[in-house]
Design a protein around this motif. Sequence first.
Motif, PDB file in Angstrom:
ATOM      1  N   ASN A  53      30.042  44.793  34.887  1.00  0.00           N
ATOM      2  CA  ASN A  53      30.742  43.705  35.563  1.00  0.00           C
ATOM      3  C   ASN A  53      32.040  43.300  34.880  1.00  0.00           C
ATOM      4  OD1 ASN A  53      28.636  43.706  37.356  1.00  0.00           O
ATOM      5  ND2 ASN A  53      27.670  41.874  36.534  1.00  0.00           N
ATOM      6  N   VAL A  54      32.018  43.193  33.571  1.00  0.00           N
ATOM      7  CA  VAL A  54      33.215  42.728  32.852  1.00  0.00           C
ATOM      8  C   VAL A  54      34.379  43.709  32.978  1.00  0.00           C
ATOM      9  CG1 VAL A  54      34.149  42.086  30.593  1.00  0.00           C
ATOM     10  CG2 VAL A  54      31.914  41.213  31.299  1.00  0.00           C
ATOM     11  N   PRO A  55      34.189  45.011  32.709  1.00  0.00           N
ATOM     12  CA  PRO A  55      35.330  45.919  32.873  1.00  0.00           C
ATOM     13  C   PRO A  55      35.796  46.038  34.326  1.00  0.00           C
ATOM     14  CG  PRO A  55      33.414  47.116  31.984  1.00  0.00           C
ATOM     15  CD  PRO A  55      33.037  45.682  32.108  1.00  0.00           C
ATOM     16  N   THR A  56      34.859  45.961  35.263  1.00  0.00           N
ATOM     17  CA  THR A  56      35.244  46.033  36.675  1.00  0.00           C
ATOM     18  C   THR A  56      36.099  44.830  37.055  1.00  0.00           C
ATOM     19  OG1 THR A  56      33.289  47.307  37.282  1.00  0.00           O
ATOM     20  CG2 THR A  56      34.377  46.100  39.053  1.00  0.00           C
ATOM     21  N   ASN A 106      37.323  35.464  41.939  1.00  0.00           N
ATOM     22  CA  ASN A 106      36.362  36.077  41.015  1.00  0.00           C
ATOM     23  C   ASN A 106      35.199  35.153  40.703  1.00  0.00           C
ATOM     24  OD1 ASN A 106      37.166  38.908  40.098  1.00  0.00           O
ATOM     25  ND2 ASN A 106      39.095  37.794  40.213  1.00  0.00           N
ATOM     26  N   ALA A 107      35.420  33.855  40.718  1.00  0.00           N
ATOM     27  CA  ALA A 107      34.311  32.924  40.531  1.00  0.00           C
ATOM     28  C   ALA A 107      33.328  33.039  41.695  1.00  0.00           C
ATOM     29  CB  ALA A 107      34.831  31.497  40.413  1.00  0.00           C
ATOM     30  N   ILE A 108      33.863  33.146  42.908  1.00  0.00           N
ATOM     31  CA  ILE A 108      32.995  33.299  44.090  1.00  0.00           C
ATOM     32  C   ILE A 108      32.180  34.587  43.975  1.00  0.00           C
ATOM     33  CG2 ILE A 108      32.952  33.658  46.599  1.00  0.00           C
ATOM     34  CD1 ILE A 108      33.886  30.874  46.102  1.00  0.00           C
ATOM     35  N   ILE A 109      32.843  35.677  43.618  1.00  0.00           N
ATOM     36  CA  ILE A 109      32.152  36.958  43.496  1.00  0.00           C
ATOM     37  C   ILE A 109      31.091  36.886  42.404  1.00  0.00           C
ATOM     38  CG2 ILE A 109      32.428  39.393  42.863  1.00  0.00           C
ATOM     39  CD1 ILE A 109      35.288  39.158  44.124  1.00  0.00           C
ATOM     40  N   ALA A 110      31.463  36.338  41.254  1.00  0.00           N
ATOM     41  CA  ALA A 110      30.532  36.263  40.122  1.00  0.00           C
ATOM     42  C   ALA A 110      29.341  35.357  40.417  1.00  0.00           C
ATOM     43  CB  ALA A 110      31.259  35.780  38.868  1.00  0.00           C
ATOM     44  N   MET A 116      27.956  41.396  42.282  1.00  0.00           N
ATOM     45  CA  MET A 116      28.525  42.291  41.278  1.00  0.00           C
ATOM     46  C   MET A 116      27.694  43.570  41.105  1.00  0.00           C
ATOM     47  SD  MET A 116      31.439  41.227  40.281  1.00  0.00           S
ATOM     48  CE  MET A 116      31.684  42.372  38.939  1.00  0.00           C
ATOM     49  N   ASP A 117      26.467  43.565  41.559  1.00  0.00           N
ATOM     50  CA  ASP A 117      25.622  44.750  41.462  1.00  0.00           C
ATOM     51  C   ASP A 117      25.562  45.529  42.771  1.00  0.00           C
ATOM     52  OD1 ASP A 117      24.951  44.191  38.786  1.00  0.00           O
ATOM     53  OD2 ASP A 117      23.473  42.721  39.459  1.00  0.00           O
TER      54      ASP A 117
END
Length: 161
Positions: A53-56, A106-110, A116-117
């Motif tokens: 998740n972090v590198p993506t 990105n907050a919404i996605i996270a 993220m998976d």
Amino acid sequence: MDHAMHHHTGAGHGAPPGATWSMAIRATLHCLLGCAVGEILGMAIGTSLMWGNVPTMALAIGLAFVFGYSFTLFAVVRAGVSPKAAVKIALAADTVSIAVMELVDNAIIALTPGAMDAELSEGLFWYALLGGFAVAFLVTTPVNKWMIGRGKGHAVVHAHH
């Protein structure tokens, strides 16, 4: 979106010239286009390479800034501004808008469970991504209106065409 297509309109309700909702919406759509291209490309690359998740997210955010800046950069250079000056204009015009857009998106996605998976072929991946863009647009538009009204952000670009 080509900056030459923007219309210069008078302000209403006591706001400084150019600080209309129409101008803010156009500036935000311009930002959204660059962010979306970079974000989708980064998420697609990271997901297809099975990165974490972090590198993506880092790749997606980085590419969102690259594409967001490049759209403004190319438009300003096309208007006759030197590349060096155009870089300064793009940074001044788009940094806050892209940063807000990316933070919200990105907050919404996270925060969307499983997003993220999710694989590229899953609806959840795309619903979270596109839903994040929609919310980011709604949050970023008033920010852009406020900045344009103070001669900052996207207003900087209009002095050069």
